[in-house]
Motif scaffolding. Structure first.
Motif, mmCIF file in Angstrom:
data_model
loop_
_atom_site.group_PDB
_atom_site.id
_atom_site.type_symbol
_atom_site.label_atom_id
_atom_site.label_comp_id
_atom_site.label_asym_id
_atom_site.label_seq_id
_atom_site.Cartn_x
_atom_site.Cartn_y
_atom_site.Cartn_z
ATOM 1 N N ILE A 116 27.398 -11.408 -1.260
ATOM 2 C CA ILE A 116 27.930 -11.081 -2.591
ATOM 3 C C ILE A 116 29.079 -10.093 -2.450
ATOM 4 O O ILE A 116 30.123 -10.220 -3.089
ATOM 5 N N TYR A 117 28.909 -9.120 -1.587
ATOM 6 C CA TYR A 117 29.934 -8.094 -1.383
ATOM 7 C C TYR A 117 31.248 -8.704 -0.903
ATOM 8 O O TYR A 117 32.325 -8.309 -1.352
ATOM 9 N N ASP A 118 31.149 -9.699 0.013
ATOM 10 C CA ASP A 118 32.395 -10.285 0.545
ATOM 11 C C ASP A 118 32.898 -11.470 -0.278
ATOM 12 O O ASP A 118 33.911 -12.076 0.065
ATOM 13 N N GLY A 119 32.186 -11.829 -1.350
ATOM 14 C CA GLY A 119 32.658 -12.874 -2.256
ATOM 15 C C GLY A 119 32.199 -14.274 -1.919
ATOM 16 O O GLY A 119 32.531 -15.218 -2.643
ATOM 17 N N THR A 120 31.436 -14.444 -0.840
ATOM 18 C CA THR A 120 30.940 -15.776 -0.494
ATOM 19 C C THR A 120 29.978 -16.288 -1.557
ATOM 20 O O THR A 120 29.972 -17.475 -1.900
ATOM 21 N N VAL A 121 29.146 -15.390 -2.066
ATOM 22 C CA VAL A 121 28.224 -15.707 -3.156
ATOM 23 C C VAL A 121 28.647 -14.907 -4.384
ATOM 24 O O VAL A 121 28.976 -13.722 -4.280
ATOM 25 N N GLU A 122 28.650 -15.564 -5.526
ATOM 26 C CA GLU A 122 29.096 -14.926 -6.767
ATOM 27 C C GLU A 122 27.936 -14.829 -7.767
ATOM 28 O O GLU A 122 27.186 -15.786 -7.948
ATOM 29 N N ASP B 26 30.819 -21.414 -3.543
ATOM 30 C CA ASP B 26 31.698 -22.568 -3.350
ATOM 31 C C ASP B 26 31.563 -23.136 -1.946
ATOM 32 O O ASP B 26 32.059 -24.231 -1.659
ATOM 33 N N ASN B 27 30.925 -22.377 -1.068
ATOM 34 C CA ASN B 27 30.722 -22.827 0.306
ATOM 35 C C ASN B 27 29.431 -23.644 0.375
ATOM 36 O O ASN B 27 28.335 -23.121 0.177
ATOM 37 N N ALA B 28 29.570 -24.928 0.672
ATOM 38 C CA ALA B 28 28.409 -25.829 0.677
ATOM 39 C C ALA B 28 27.398 -25.464 1.755
ATOM 40 O O ALA B 28 26.228 -25.850 1.675
ATOM 41 N N ILE C 285 12.036 -10.196 -10.652
ATOM 42 C CA ILE C 285 13.397 -10.749 -10.620
ATOM 43 C C ILE C 285 13.339 -12.238 -10.295
ATOM 44 O O ILE C 285 12.777 -12.636 -9.274
ATOM 45 N N ASP C 286 13.916 -13.057 -11.172
ATOM 46 C CA ASP C 286 14.083 -14.493 -10.920
ATOM 47 C C ASP C 286 15.526 -14.730 -10.481
ATOM 48 O O ASP C 286 16.461 -14.373 -11.200
ATOM 49 N N ILE C 287 15.684 -15.332 -9.311
ATOM 50 C CA ILE C 287 17.023 -15.680 -8.818
ATOM 51 C C ILE C 287 17.178 -17.188 -8.950
ATOM 52 O O ILE C 287 16.390 -17.949 -8.376
ATOM 53 N N VAL C 288 18.156 -17.637 -9.729
ATOM 54 C CA VAL C 288 18.326 -19.071 -9.979
ATOM 55 C C VAL C 288 19.725 -19.519 -9.597
ATOM 56 O O VAL C 288 20.670 -18.724 -9.571
ATOM 57 N N ARG C 289 19.838 -20.781 -9.334
ATOM 58 C CA ARG C 289 21.126 -21.373 -8.959
ATOM 59 C C ARG C 289 21.930 -21.696 -10.210
ATOM 60 O O ARG C 289 21.452 -22.388 -11.107
ATOM 61 N N TRP C 290 23.160 -21.187 -10.261
ATOM 62 C CA TRP C 290 24.055 -21.489 -11.386
ATOM 63 C C TRP C 290 24.570 -22.919 -11.263
ATOM 64 O O TRP C 290 24.738 -23.450 -10.158
ATOM 65 N N SER C 291 24.811 -23.548 -12.408
ATOM 66 C CA SER C 291 25.399 -24.887 -12.407
ATOM 67 C C SER C 291 26.332 -25.024 -13.594
ATOM 68 O O SER C 291 26.074 -24.466 -14.675
ATOM 69 N N ASN C 292 27.381 -25.793 -13.394
ATOM 70 C CA ASN C 292 28.304 -26.078 -14.492
ATOM 71 C C ASN C 292 27.712 -27.093 -15.464
ATOM 72 O O ASN C 292 28.177 -27.241 -16.594
#
Length: 366
Positions: free
Chosen positions: A215-221, A240-242, A270-277
């Motif tokens: 998250i810090y380096d921007g790989t995960v948003e 964005d990195n598959a 804490i629930d961590i979920v995958r964002w989707s468009n």
């Protein structure tokens, strides 16, 4: 005045970041008032401070005129030319009028001005430092509390943690070290006032940025955060990195990363979920840990109808509606939850949907 004052100003400039020129300008203005007050002088004067030697001169400023009406403010052209033959009517002559015992008054005045300016400058430096840290987190030390605030030391300044921004499951004691989120920095006559929070969603976001390198380096948003502080939160993440699993990155090896955050928040789930468009997929993910059979979307009203297995209905809604409420905050979509049997009675359950359920790719930790 001696060079001691100059040395003191140089130290202040180096250690406090206070411009020497600013303090000298303030001393000169204060000495003008002190001169007029102590020597009953109403004439127009200027104080000259030598920044090299520390010496001070009081200079009377007089207009050059043909006929003198007020000798305190005017000088005849003939008298002015005794000092400099080039003076003309309309010029200004400066004559030294420094009293013999002005040094003592000057020293007292300079001390007062320096003290005041140091205080003002320190406040300005603190304000400049903390205004850039709005929406950031810091580690503070609890000092004391009253009916309205807990006072948290952030080093140079004491921040205010209002009652409404305190975690309901936390009890704060003097000398406790806590992480706080800076919500607002205000400039007041008494100095900068800093408000902090333990309940703001931004605190959760910043904690993940600290604990998760991706998250810090921007790989995960982090796309969205919904929080009911002290009880439960949901956070949606995307990459964005598959080759990168955003949820797994936040969880960490054996859940260590997210567990650090849970510990910091005193057991907040804490629930961590995958964002989707895709709102169908996103809403289904957001309702974790419940399984979802079908999501129907009304784009115009930005509303969804979610169908869940009968035995998952209470889980999907959550205690006092919390799970559905947080999912709606997280996604920005209205969510109406129905069980499969309700949907069948209403005739809104498709056969394709009843055959399977969503894999909502979530992670929950308590």
């Amino acid at each position: 005045m001696s060079t001691e004052l100059i040395d003191a100003l140089l130290v202040l400039e180096k250690e406090k970041g206070i411009s020497k020129e600013v303090i000298i300008e303030a001393i000169e203005a204060a000495l003008i008032s002190a001169y007029k007050r102590n020597f009953n002088q109403a004439q127009n004067v200027r104080v000259s401070f030598n920044p090299t030697t520390g010496t001070i001169k009081v200079l009377a400023r007089k207009d050059v005129v043909d006929s003198v009406f007020d000798p305190r403010l005017e000088i005849s052209v003939e008298k002015a030319r005794e000092y400099n033959p080039n003076f003309q009517v309309g010029d200004i002559v400066e004559l030294e009028v420094t009293p013999k015992d002005f040094g003592r008054i000057a020293a007292q005045t300079a001390k007062q001005v320096v003290t005041q300016r140091v205080r003002e400058a320190e406040r300005g430096v603190i304000y400049s430092e903390f205004i850039d840290r709005e929406e950031d987190i810091m580690v503070g030390i609890v000092q004391r509390q009253d009916a309205r605030f807990i006072y948290v030391s952030l080093g140079k300044v004491e921040a205010l943690l209002p009652v409404g921004e305190q975690m309901p499951n936390e009890h704060y004691k003097p000398h406790d070290r806590i992480r706080v989120y800076i919500t607002k920095v205000e400039k007041t006559t008494k100095g900068p006032q800093i408000f902090v929070s333990r309940t703001h969603p931004g605190l959760l976001k910043r904690l993940f940025e600290l604990e998760v390198p991706e998250i810090y380096d921007g790989t995960v948003e982090i796309r969205s955060v919904a929080r009911e502080a002290g009880d439960r939160s949901k956070i949606s993440v995307h990459s964005d990195n598959a080759d990168v699993d955003p949820v797994g990155s936040c969880v960490g090896p054996k859940g260590q990363r997210v567990q650090q955050i849970v510990n910091e928040l005193k057991g907040e789930k804490i629930d961590i979920v995958r964002w989707s468009n895709d709102p169908v997929e996103y809403v289904a993910n957001a309702l974790s840990p419940s399984q979802v059979v079908e999501v129907r979307v009304n784009e115009e009203e930005k509303a969804t109808t979610v169908i869940v297995p009968d035995h998952q209905l209470s889980l999907a809604i959550g205690k006092r509606g919390q799970n559905a409420r947080l999912a709606a905050k997280l996604t920005g979509w209205k969510i109406d939850i129905k069980s499969e049997s309700e949907a069948e009675k209403a005739g809104i359950l498709s056969q394709a949907a009843s055959a399977d359920t969503f894999d909502n790719g979530e992670y929950e930790i308590e």
